[in-house]
Design an enzyme around this catalytic site. Structure first.
Site, PDB file in Angstrom:
ATOM      1  N   ASP A  32       0.898  -1.097   0.033  1.00  0.00           N
ATOM      2  CA  ASP A  32       0.005  -0.147   0.043  1.00  0.00           C
ATOM      3  C   ASP A  32       0.930   1.136  -0.041  1.00  0.00           C
ATOM      4  O   ASP A  32       1.766   1.405   0.717  1.00  0.00           O
ATOM      5  CB  ASP A  32      -0.946   0.046   1.311  1.00  0.00           C
ATOM      6  CG  ASP A  32      -2.183   0.891   1.138  1.00  0.00           C
ATOM      7  OD1 ASP A  32      -1.750   2.171   0.842  1.00  0.00           O
ATOM      8  OD2 ASP A  32      -3.409   0.528   1.256  1.00  0.00           O
ATOM      9  N   GLN A  95     -14.622   2.177   1.724  1.00  0.00           N
ATOM     10  CA  GLN A  95     -13.712   1.764   0.661  1.00  0.00           C
ATOM     11  C   GLN A  95     -13.538   2.748  -0.331  1.00  0.00           C
ATOM     12  O   GLN A  95     -14.448   3.500  -0.695  1.00  0.00           O
ATOM     13  CB  GLN A  95     -14.768   0.458  -0.048  1.00  0.00           C
ATOM     14  CG  GLN A  95     -13.689   0.105  -1.350  1.00  0.00           C
ATOM     15  CD  GLN A  95     -14.581  -1.053  -2.140  1.00  0.00           C
ATOM     16  OE1 GLN A  95     -15.811  -1.103  -2.027  1.00  0.00           O
ATOM     17  NE2 GLN A  95     -13.830  -1.794  -2.795  1.00  0.00           N
ATOM     18  N   HIS A 101     -10.112  -5.620  -2.723  1.00  0.00           N
ATOM     19  CA  HIS A 101      -8.843  -5.896  -2.402  1.00  0.00           C
ATOM     20  C   HIS A 101      -9.037  -6.219  -1.032  1.00  0.00           C
ATOM     21  O   HIS A 101      -9.977  -5.889  -0.232  1.00  0.00           O
ATOM     22  CB  HIS A 101      -7.950  -4.896  -2.569  1.00  0.00           C
ATOM     23  CG  HIS A 101      -8.310  -3.608  -1.987  1.00  0.00           C
ATOM     24  ND1 HIS A 101      -9.531  -2.757  -2.842  1.00  0.00           N
ATOM     25  CD2 HIS A 101      -8.308  -2.809  -1.036  1.00  0.00           C
ATOM     26  CE1 HIS A 101      -9.634  -1.727  -2.020  1.00  0.00           C
ATOM     27  NE2 HIS A 101      -9.011  -1.685  -0.975  1.00  0.00           N
ATOM     28  N   HIS A 103      -6.769  -5.991   2.759  1.00  0.00           N
ATOM     29  CA  HIS A 103      -5.588  -5.357   3.567  1.00  0.00           C
ATOM     30  C   HIS A 103      -4.917  -6.362   4.569  1.00  0.00           C
ATOM     31  O   HIS A 103      -5.692  -7.300   5.211  1.00  0.00           O
ATOM     32  CB  HIS A 103      -5.999  -4.195   4.405  1.00  0.00           C
ATOM     33  CG  HIS A 103      -6.667  -3.020   3.595  1.00  0.00           C
ATOM     34  ND1 HIS A 103      -5.811  -1.987   3.357  1.00  0.00           N
ATOM     35  CD2 HIS A 103      -7.976  -2.795   2.926  1.00  0.00           C
ATOM     36  CE1 HIS A 103      -6.715  -1.130   2.628  1.00  0.00           C
ATOM     37  NE2 HIS A 103      -7.876  -1.554   2.502  1.00  0.00           N
TER      38      HIS A 103
END
Ligand code: AMP
Ligand code: ZN
Length: 138
Positions: A32, A95, A101, A103
């Site tokens: 990220d 979101q 996705h 995390h």
């Protein structure tokens, strides 16, 4: 948002860079770029799907398997006190990127918790951890 304009689809296509950790047929893992903690990684489906409801079962199963592999690598490389796994669906759930996705967020005892930050990660550190995690995958 379409697959043409989606930022994660552009990463999958190689049009945008990422600090890549792993990829297989259905999933891609990268760091990220606004990490909430050191080692914050994302497991995404290669196929565009906005949320858990649009993603197909095969892709979601692949995400779970990939997440487990990367979780082991995070434990080996970073030895956090814990690992938070979370996945947001829809603006009301906070979101921000409408491409499915998951995390992987390493947690340290006593560290304050946030789901997002606007502070970009140090590119050198992101690259270093990505390479370490990639090397630790089994
Ligand atoms: P979410 O809020 O669950 O949709 O999470 C989206 C995440 O994607 C956030 O944690 C962002 O920091 C992260 N992000 C946004 N753009 C990029 C990018 N180009 N590369 C890596 N991570 C990104
Ligand atoms: Zn997409």
């Amino acid at each position: 948002m379409t697959a043409d304009t989606c930022i994660f689809c552009r990463i999958v296509a190689g049009d945008l860079p990422c600090h890549r950790v792993f990829e297989d047929q259905h999933t891609l893992v990268f760091m990220d770029i606004f990490p909430v903690a050191d080692g914050h990684a994302l497991v995404i489906t290669k196929q565009h799907a906005a949320t858990i409801c649009e993603a197909d079962e095969e892709a979601l199963t692949a995400v779970a398997a990939t997440a487990r592999r990367v979780a082991h690598a995070i434990r080996t490389v970073l030895a956090p006190d814990g690992l938070m796994v979370f996945q947001l669906n829809g603006a009301a759930a906070m979101q921000t990127v409408l491409h499915y996705h998951m995390h992987l967020l390493p947690r340290r005892e006593g560290e304050p918790l946030a789901l997002h930050t606007r502070v970009p990660g140090d590119p050198a550190r992101l690259a270093e951890v990505a390479a370490q995690l990639a090397a630790a995958l089994r």
